[in-house]
Design an enzyme around this catalytic site. Sequence first.
Site, PDB file in Angstrom:
ATOM      1  N   SER B 121       0.811  -1.218   0.000  1.00  0.00           N
ATOM      2  CA  SER B 121       0.000   0.000   0.000  1.00  0.00           C
ATOM      3  C   SER B 121       0.846   1.270   0.000  1.00  0.00           C
ATOM      4  CB  SER B 121      -0.867  -0.042   1.252  1.00  0.00           C
ATOM      5  OG  SER B 121      -1.371   1.229   1.581  1.00  0.00           O
ATOM      6  N   TYR B 145      -0.851   0.393  10.026  1.00  0.00           N
ATOM      7  CA  TYR B 145      -1.118  -0.362   8.798  1.00  0.00           C
ATOM      8  C   TYR B 145       0.065  -0.238   7.845  1.00  0.00           C
ATOM      9  CZ  TYR B 145      -3.473  -1.478   4.340  1.00  0.00           C
ATOM     10  OH  TYR B 145      -3.823  -2.007   3.118  1.00  0.00           O
ATOM     11  N   LYS B 149       2.514  -3.235   6.607  1.00  0.00           N
ATOM     12  CA  LYS B 149       2.693  -3.551   5.184  1.00  0.00           C
ATOM     13  C   LYS B 149       4.175  -3.464   4.796  1.00  0.00           C
ATOM     14  CE  LYS B 149      -1.419  -4.509   3.476  1.00  0.00           C
ATOM     15  NZ  LYS B 149      -1.694  -5.842   2.881  1.00  0.00           N
TER      16      LYS B 149
END
Lengths: 318, 318
Positions: B121, B145, B149
């Site tokens: 991402s 997050y 990732k």
Amino acid sequence: MKLVVTGGAGFLGARLIGTLLSQERPAGFPEFTSIVSVDLAACPVDDARVQSVTGDIAGKAFIESVITPDVGAVYHLAAVVSGQAEADFDLGMAVNMAGTLTLLEACRKLPQPPRFVFASSLAVFGGKLPDLVPDDIAVMPQSSYGAQKAIGELLVNDFSRKGFVDGRVCRLPTIVVRPGKPNAAASSFASGIIREPLAGVDSVCPVPTGTRLWISSPDTVIANLIQAAVVEASRFGDTRTVNLPGISVTVAEMLDGLERVGGKDARARVTLAEDERIKRIVLSWPGDFDVTRSLSLGFTRDGDFDGVVRAHMRDHGQ
Amino acid sequence: MKLVVTGGAGFLGARLIGTLLSQERPAGFPEFTSIVSVDLAACPVDDARVQSVTGDIAGKAFIESVITPDVGAVYHLAAVVSGQAEADFDLGMAVNMAGTLTLLEACRKLPQPPRFVFASSLAVFGGKLPDLVPDDIAVMPQSSYGAQKAIGELLVNDFSRKGFVDGRVCRLPTIVVRPGKPNAAASSFASGIIREPLAGVDSVCPVPTGTRLWISSPDTVIANLIQAAVVEASRFGDTRTVNLPGISVTVAEMLDGLERVGGKDARARVTLAEDERIKRIVLSWPGDFDVTRSLSLGFTRDGDFDGVVRAHMRDHGQ
């Protein structure tokens, strides 16, 4: 409060502990009344303020027993070194990655977020790099050790952002001259080609003499590790990660320095025999960095390589 | 052989499965006779070649039961989204980090290293970024997050370097227009401000209209995820990570496109009300990338934003 040093029995950890106990606490350094060395072996520093706890950093219960509510700061230096982490992938993952996460999780439970200094490495770098590496270059580890350290960096940064710890990540230059014996680190030769000849022992250099290294003397690295705990958190900006300053030298320049300071006989004890495994790892590391940010944060570097050799000889009464 | 798709019940996973089953296998794509969807819910694709396995990707035994010796390739799309991973740190770590590692470890035990496509991402980026982001910029996640990732990227790269899997990491642009309902992703609004007005529903934009986003339509992302499994491993060079190409648009340009394609009434349904939590996350993401490498590897991007709106309307009979 207690200061915890993982890897406290190792060369760097023991030297850090010894230095911290032999000087006044620097302004801004976390208060402590004792130091807990956490390692597989006991800390060699002979001081009543040192408590040695022996055990495996990969063990969750062990870590939790060490990070008690009176811990105010942590130096996380313990690691499986590069050569070993490459040979034993699972061991490297258990210690370097899972061990770091377990330690951070234990610190998160402390009543106050502890200052948390994490020793990372040039081994996070790889791929095509500019001659002078800037702060914002992507990491591209070409070894499992480098990948595990890069993961540790991300963890320390995110735990800091969340306020779980007050983390500081130091990417250490290659330390020259390490005392003691060669170890499984791919960079072991960088000390060996100076240390062994000065002790009258032959040494083999496994990389081409044009190889450029980014190095720091033990004293300078220790001073910078202490500085890492002193810098105000807000000064780090968007990342807690710092490429510690070093000096950029080729192996040929190191050997010239050895000859100037240690004599022709010492230089003659170094022979060249390239080792593909070591070359592949070491040649992926950068040899020179932009030090603008690190110097502005109060970190320091050695003057020149001859001084690095002299410091080692002085330490060892040579 | 089986193809495993984690997150197979999600929008992207189901669409990937549907597309793969409706077309001839592209040259170079791993052979498969069935697709295993792994998710908390059953895959909505109604096809005898789809087997739905429901369970939690954070569970080791569950993952090991799914990665059987006849698995030839894996798409790892399952994740706890950005807003949720920020609100529930432990859940994000368990699914996004530990889940990815468990899956990689299970794949490592397969008789042949499987092709392993990992969806990463833009959230890995943060800090000061140049207007046009190059491939070699450091990741600096400003969300858990993003950190998780980024760790997944390092793991897939190192597992690939070791030959445990044949990994490919795709950093997905923000997907616009996602169908369905708003979710806990910080980027959810980017689809909402197009999708809801076209359906006659009011929508709130939580970021300034000057905010630049890097976007891709669902069809283009699916085509690129398929391409990721097609590219020859040797073409990736020093890293398996690719910034998938997208188009760079401001929110204002998106709203102009909405008005051109969907009409003035649709545009009038969008109101602005900044949300600091979402702004902080979204403004840390880059808005434009150098696509030289990704295009040279055969990845593609949309023509313009009006086409993105039209594709959504066509999909939904609007």
